[in-house]
Motif scaffolding. Sequence first.
Motif, PDB file in Angstrom:
ATOM      1  N   CYS A  33     -14.587 -16.498   1.521  1.00  9.78           N
ATOM      2  CA  CYS A  33     -13.994 -15.127   1.290  1.00  9.78           C
ATOM      3  C   CYS A  33     -13.265 -14.466   2.412  1.00  9.78           C
ATOM      4  O   CYS A  33     -13.504 -14.914   3.453  1.00  9.78           O
ATOM      5  N   ILE A  34     -12.267 -13.650   2.221  1.00 12.90           N
ATOM      6  CA  ILE A  34     -11.638 -12.746   3.195  1.00 12.90           C
ATOM      7  C   ILE A  34     -12.712 -11.359   3.024  1.00 12.90           C
ATOM      8  O   ILE A  34     -12.589 -10.678   1.984  1.00 12.90           O
ATOM      9  N   LYS A  35     -13.284 -11.156   3.991  1.00 13.64           N
ATOM     10  CA  LYS A  35     -13.738 -10.007   4.239  1.00 13.64           C
ATOM     11  C   LYS A  35     -13.267  -8.727   4.685  1.00 13.64           C
ATOM     12  O   LYS A  35     -12.496  -8.868   5.769  1.00 13.64           O
ATOM     13  N   LEU A  36     -13.686  -7.606   3.979  1.00 16.98           N
ATOM     14  CA  LEU A  36     -12.944  -6.250   4.267  1.00 16.98           C
ATOM     15  C   LEU A  36     -14.102  -5.194   4.204  1.00 16.98           C
ATOM     16  O   LEU A  36     -14.873  -5.093   3.253  1.00 16.98           O
ATOM     17  N   ALA A  63      -4.308   3.483   1.550  1.00 18.05           N
ATOM     18  CA  ALA A  63      -4.763   2.038   2.002  1.00 18.05           C
ATOM     19  C   ALA A  63      -4.348   2.130   3.608  1.00 18.05           C
ATOM     20  O   ALA A  63      -3.036   2.315   3.811  1.00 18.05           O
ATOM     21  N   ASN A  64      -5.263   1.690   4.436  1.00 14.28           N
ATOM     22  CA  ASN A  64      -4.944   1.595   6.002  1.00 14.28           C
ATOM     23  C   ASN A  64      -4.404   0.166   6.049  1.00 14.28           C
ATOM     24  O   ASN A  64      -4.509  -0.683   5.404  1.00 14.28           O
ATOM     25  N   ASP A  65      -3.829  -0.014   7.445  1.00 13.74           N
ATOM     26  CA  ASP A  65      -3.222  -1.090   7.914  1.00 13.74           C
ATOM     27  C   ASP A  65      -4.074  -2.375   7.813  1.00 13.74           C
ATOM     28  O   ASP A  65      -3.740  -3.487   7.224  1.00 13.74           O
ATOM     29  N   GLU A  66      -5.400  -2.405   7.843  1.00 10.78           N
ATOM     30  CA  GLU A  66      -6.329  -3.429   8.031  1.00 10.78           C
ATOM     31  C   GLU A  66      -6.567  -3.952   6.212  1.00 10.78           C
ATOM     32  O   GLU A  66      -6.444  -4.872   6.083  1.00 10.78           O
ATOM     33  N   THR A  67      -6.584  -2.866   5.495  1.00 18.85           N
ATOM     34  CA  THR A  67      -6.824  -3.188   4.203  1.00 18.85           C
ATOM     35  C   THR A  67      -5.536  -3.866   3.580  1.00 18.85           C
ATOM     36  O   THR A  67      -5.610  -4.799   2.935  1.00 18.85           O
ATOM     37  N   VAL A  68      -4.466  -3.449   3.912  1.00 17.47           N
ATOM     38  CA  VAL A  68      -3.115  -4.196   3.657  1.00 17.47           C
ATOM     39  C   VAL A  68      -3.128  -5.701   3.942  1.00 17.47           C
ATOM     40  O   VAL A  68      -2.843  -6.622   3.300  1.00 17.47           O
ATOM     41  N   ALA A  69      -3.349  -5.824   5.041  1.00 21.82           N
ATOM     42  CA  ALA A  69      -3.412  -7.283   5.885  1.00 21.82           C
ATOM     43  C   ALA A  69      -4.410  -7.945   5.116  1.00 21.82           C
ATOM     44  O   ALA A  69      -3.948  -9.284   4.806  1.00 21.82           O
ATOM     45  N   GLY A  84       0.915  -1.153  -0.054  1.00 21.16           N
ATOM     46  CA  GLY A  84       0.065   0.009  -0.038  1.00 21.16           C
ATOM     47  C   GLY A  84       0.976   1.477   0.058  1.00 21.16           C
ATOM     48  O   GLY A  84       0.229   2.374   0.269  1.00 21.16           O
ATOM     49  N   SER A  85       2.048   1.121  -0.257  1.00 22.19           N
ATOM     50  CA  SER A  85       3.094   2.317  -0.193  1.00 22.19           C
ATOM     51  C   SER A  85       3.152   3.117  -1.671  1.00 22.19           C
ATOM     52  O   SER A  85       3.776   4.191  -1.515  1.00 22.19           O
ATOM     53  N   LYS A  86       2.142   2.738  -2.646  1.00 23.77           N
ATOM     54  CA  LYS A  86       2.144   3.398  -3.840  1.00 23.77           C
ATOM     55  C   LYS A  86       3.206   3.196  -4.660  1.00 23.77           C
ATOM     56  O   LYS A  86       3.456   3.961  -5.762  1.00 23.77           O
ATOM     57  N   THR A  87       4.378   2.639  -4.104  1.00 21.59           N
ATOM     58  CA  THR A  87       5.832   2.461  -4.933  1.00 21.59           C
ATOM     59  C   THR A  87       5.558   1.142  -5.750  1.00 21.59           C
ATOM     60  O   THR A  87       5.249   0.114  -5.072  1.00 21.59           O
ATOM     61  N   GLN A  88       5.733   1.235  -6.901  1.00 22.45           N
ATOM     62  CA  GLN A  88       5.585  -0.025  -7.682  1.00 22.45           C
ATOM     63  C   GLN A  88       6.831  -0.974  -7.273  1.00 22.45           C
ATOM     64  O   GLN A  88       8.055  -0.782  -7.399  1.00 22.45           O
ATOM     65  N   SER A  89       6.374  -2.513  -7.043  1.00 21.18           N
ATOM     66  CA  SER A  89       7.527  -3.544  -6.559  1.00 21.18           C
ATOM     67  C   SER A  89       6.816  -4.596  -7.391  1.00 21.18           C
ATOM     68  O   SER A  89       6.524  -5.701  -6.504  1.00 21.18           O
TER      69      SER A  89
END
Length: 385
Positions: free
Chosen positions: A285-288, A73-79, A11-16
């Motif tokens: 499903c993984i729920k968000l 993107a918050n921490d929960e979204t990234v996880a 979620g860092s916006k940096t392409q990897s």
Amino acid sequence: MMEETWQIFSGSKTQSPSKIWDLPPPPPWRAFKQEPGIRSHEYFGYPSVRKGEETGPEGASAQSTFAATSYEANDETVAKVNTALYLRRPLLVTGPPGSGKSTLAEVVAHELRLGDVLTWAITSRVTLRDGLYRYDPIGRLYSAQENRAPREPGRLPENIGAHIRLGPLGTALLPFDVPRVLLIDEIDKSDIDLPNDLLTIFEKGYYEIPELMRAQTASDRERPHSGTTGEKGAADEDQHVTVMTADGTRVATIESGRVQCHAFPLVIMTSNGERTFPPAFIRRCIKLQLDIPRDKDKLGAIVRNHLELDAPTRAHGKSATGSAELDALIDSFLKKMKKNEQLATDQLLNAAYMSQSVSGKADEDTRERITDQIMHSLNEIWEQT
């Protein structure tokens, strides 16, 4: 020494793009035995990417790139995204309109450079087959009438692949060496049977195209048998059919009428909460849950990113945006939300853009009227429908 992170998506916006190769093997119950039949770098036409390399597929639209790089993107979204990647499970994203559900797919695809997002917009009339493939029998009939040249026994009809186009879901399940990103948008608008139909596809990781299988069965009956085994001749190679995909002009080869995935796609399904889903569907499903931020600083960061503004300095005090006018807009937005008015983040962004655009050109009353027209409560619309 920096501790190694488990995150593939940050979620860092940096392409990897090389990070996707750090993804561990799937759980045994989510492993698909199909060998990778499509090398992504060849399919998209970009240099091969492996660990430590930072090149990937080009061609994403400027609009998609901007949306991805301005997303918070918050921490929960990234996880949750990483959990879906690890477990090879769909991600079910719920939340009100304007909370960034659909944009999340663009964010992941952009950071990991997984190619263009495959988007499947759902309506009440959509069926599973619409997502898998479309077959044009009328077009094939016309082609057959125009081309009356005799066909060699044992060969598939030469034009059949030209009349099949894989849908977004069908393309995502091709045997790519890395996951594709598939957005199934507004699945809560679907027919009642679609979630259960999707369950079967998600569990098996493959689907069949009956039109190709029937054509192959017919050609098998015509093929002369030599009695030898273990050799793959020209007749066997003719069972490979090239079809169009959901990626514009790109094509893929299908063998024996069956498509089996290698890397399970990252499936992001969005829902506005207009219906409930079967328990069997939910547990796979993984729920968000995404909500509209109610924090002034978070909203300020969103406005700054989208309007490409510099972060406020100490001289700005506690300003969230560095602009008193934009801060006032955010305060008004939050005040409306506290009154239980339904608003979307893009309304705030539109109001902020207009505020900057007409600054110095329109009087205060006009600016306030424009803001009120843009940041109207969505409850009013829902009550009228």
